[in-house]
Scaffold this motif. Structure first.
Motif, PDB file in Angstrom:
ATOM      1  N   ARG A  73       0.834  -1.197   0.000  1.00 57.15           N
ATOM      2  CA  ARG A  73       0.000   0.000   0.000  1.00 57.15           C
ATOM      3  C   ARG A  73       0.873   1.252   0.000  1.00 57.15           C
ATOM      4  NH1 ARG A  73      -5.146  -0.398  -0.092  1.00 57.15           N
ATOM      5  NH2 ARG A  73      -6.293  -2.203   0.728  1.00 57.15           N
ATOM      6  N   GLY A  74       0.322   2.341  -0.532  1.00 62.19           N
ATOM      7  CA  GLY A  74       1.060   3.593  -0.617  1.00 62.19           C
ATOM      8  C   GLY A  74       1.507   4.117   0.733  1.00 62.19           C
ATOM      9  N   ILE A  75       0.773   3.774   1.785  1.00 67.28           N
ATOM     10  CA  ILE A  75       1.122   4.234   3.126  1.00 67.28           C
ATOM     11  C   ILE A  75       2.506   3.763   3.554  1.00 67.28           C
ATOM     12  CG2 ILE A  75       0.052   2.260   4.278  1.00 67.28           C
ATOM     13  CD1 ILE A  75       0.059   5.925   5.506  1.00 67.28           C
ATOM     14  N   PHE A  76       2.936   2.603   2.996  1.00 70.72           N
ATOM     15  CA  PHE A  76       4.264   2.094   3.334  1.00 70.72           C
ATOM     16  C   PHE A  76       5.347   3.072   2.876  1.00 70.72           C
ATOM     17  CE2 PHE A  76       2.446  -2.449   3.107  1.00 70.72           C
ATOM     18  CZ  PHE A  76       2.178  -2.434   4.467  1.00 70.72           C
ATOM     19  N   ARG A  77       5.194   3.602   1.645  1.00 73.40           N
ATOM     20  CA  ARG A  77       6.181   4.568   1.146  1.00 73.40           C
ATOM     21  C   ARG A  77       6.174   5.834   1.991  1.00 73.40           C
ATOM     22  NH1 ARG A  77       4.161   2.666  -3.739  1.00 73.40           N
ATOM     23  NH2 ARG A  77       2.764   4.461  -3.927  1.00 73.40           N
ATOM     24  N   LYS A  78       4.968   6.284   2.356  1.00 73.99           N
ATOM     25  CA  LYS A  78       4.855   7.479   3.183  1.00 73.99           C
ATOM     26  C   LYS A  78       5.550   7.295   4.524  1.00 73.99           C
ATOM     27  CE  LYS A  78       1.432  10.484   5.382  1.00 73.99           C
ATOM     28  NZ  LYS A  78      -0.012  10.736   5.635  1.00 73.99           N
ATOM     29  N   GLN A  92       7.927   5.209   5.058  1.00 76.11           N
ATOM     30  CA  GLN A  92       9.276   4.686   4.786  1.00 76.11           C
ATOM     31  C   GLN A  92       9.440   3.264   5.310  1.00 76.11           C
ATOM     32  OE1 GLN A  92      11.836   7.804   6.454  1.00 76.11           O
ATOM     33  NE2 GLN A  92      11.997   8.752   4.423  1.00 76.11           N
ATOM     34  N   ILE A  93       8.433   2.448   5.038  1.00 72.43           N
ATOM     35  CA  ILE A  93       8.454   1.034   5.395  1.00 72.43           C
ATOM     36  C   ILE A  93       8.475   0.226   4.103  1.00 72.43           C
ATOM     37  CG2 ILE A  93       7.193  -0.862   6.486  1.00 72.43           C
ATOM     38  CD1 ILE A  93       5.949   1.226   8.365  1.00 72.43           C
TER      39      ILE A  93
END
Length: 289
Positions: A27-32, A34-35
């Motif tokens: 999911r995009g939240i991972f990039r946000k 930094q995971i």
């Protein structure tokens, strides 16, 4: 649905579930945040209408390595060659420090034993006697591979070692279905050229899993403080609390149990030299920063 990331290529993560392997993205939240999902991660996924999946969350990790990116391993097999290339004990010791810091079991494995005498073999591994288990194998003849297989059964393991020591060859012997690409030692440099280009987990025939990775070919001591280094040498750690000073660094202090053990032949001098060299390097780095 929960599953295990068994392969990561080009931003896709292939997750093994009870219904099969599913191609997923994070999911995009991972990039946000930094995971980065990592091979070896246990994850919770959601199946989309097109049959692919998306990773919703990463379950708690036992450990995490960044170079190469792998997670949740039980054992590191520190692989070196008896010759071609010659053993780099400074690098081997750093791999062992890495394992100790991450609370991962370490097994030393000396490949290409068929190329040197038994006397030479014993001399090479003497510094680790009584500290780490050392296996002797030959990737060309298959000698000792059955013992290695027994040690890996039921565990999640990864090879660590420089190029040319036989990681892909041994992986082929342990897991014939892996069909690893191997290359000969370069005649010019006498060193191997690494052939693995992504991270993947393979099932071992007798239980357990083995990572194949393009990394673990080098390791620096970044993130380790000089004062904690003794904890990552088992033969030194075993003497904790026996020195006169609680903060003894085992270099020049009087009534040092480690130096006494060294004089009595209970600690190998080459391992002690390794400790002093790494301690000095870390101390100098700390002064710079």
């Amino acid at each position: 649905m929960e599953g295990l990331i068994i392969r990561g290529v080009g931003g896709f993560y292939y997750v093994r579930t009870e219904t099969g392997v599913i191609q997923t993205r994070g999911r995009g939240i991972f990039r946000k945040d930094q995971i980065t999902p990592t091979v070896g991660d246990h994850v919770d996924i959601e199946i989309l209408d097109d049959g692919d999946g998306v990773i919703n969350s990463i379950l708690p990790r036992k450990n995490l390595f960044l170079r190469p990116p792998i997670a949740n391993i039980d054992c590191i097999i520190v692989l070196f060659a008896a010759t071609q290339p010659r053993p780099n004990f400074e690098l081997i010791d750093r791999f062992l420090i890495m394992a100790e810091k991450n609370e991962v079991d370490a097994i030393l494995c000396m490949n290409k034993c068929d190329l040197v005498s038994e006397k030479k073999q014993d001399k090479l591994i003497e510094r680790y006697r009584g500290v780490y288990p050392v296996l002797k194998v030959s990737g060309s003849s298959g000698e000792g591979v059955d013992i290695l297989e027994q040690r890996l059964a039921g565990r999640i393991s990864a090879f660590a070692g420089p190029s040319g020591v036989g990681k892909s060859t041994l992986t082929n012997l342990l897991i014939p279905d892996a069909d690893m690409e191997t290359q000969d030692i370069s005649r010019k440099t006498r060193r191997g050229r690494h052939t693995t280009r992504h991270v993947e987990i393979f099932d071992l025939p007798h239980g357990g899993m083995l990572f194949d990775t393009p990394g673990f070919t080098s390791f620096d001591l970044q993130g380790i403080r000089a004062e904690e280094l003794a904890d990552y040498y088992p033969e030194i750690r075993d003497l904790t609390g026996m020195c006169r000073f609680d903060d003894c660094r085992h270099i020049k202090e009087p009534d040092c149990a480690v130096r006494q053990a060294l004089e009595e032949g209970k600690i190998n001098p080459l391992r002690y030299e390794s400790y002093v060299k790494n301690y000095t390097e870390l101390k100098q780095a700390q002064k710079r920063y």
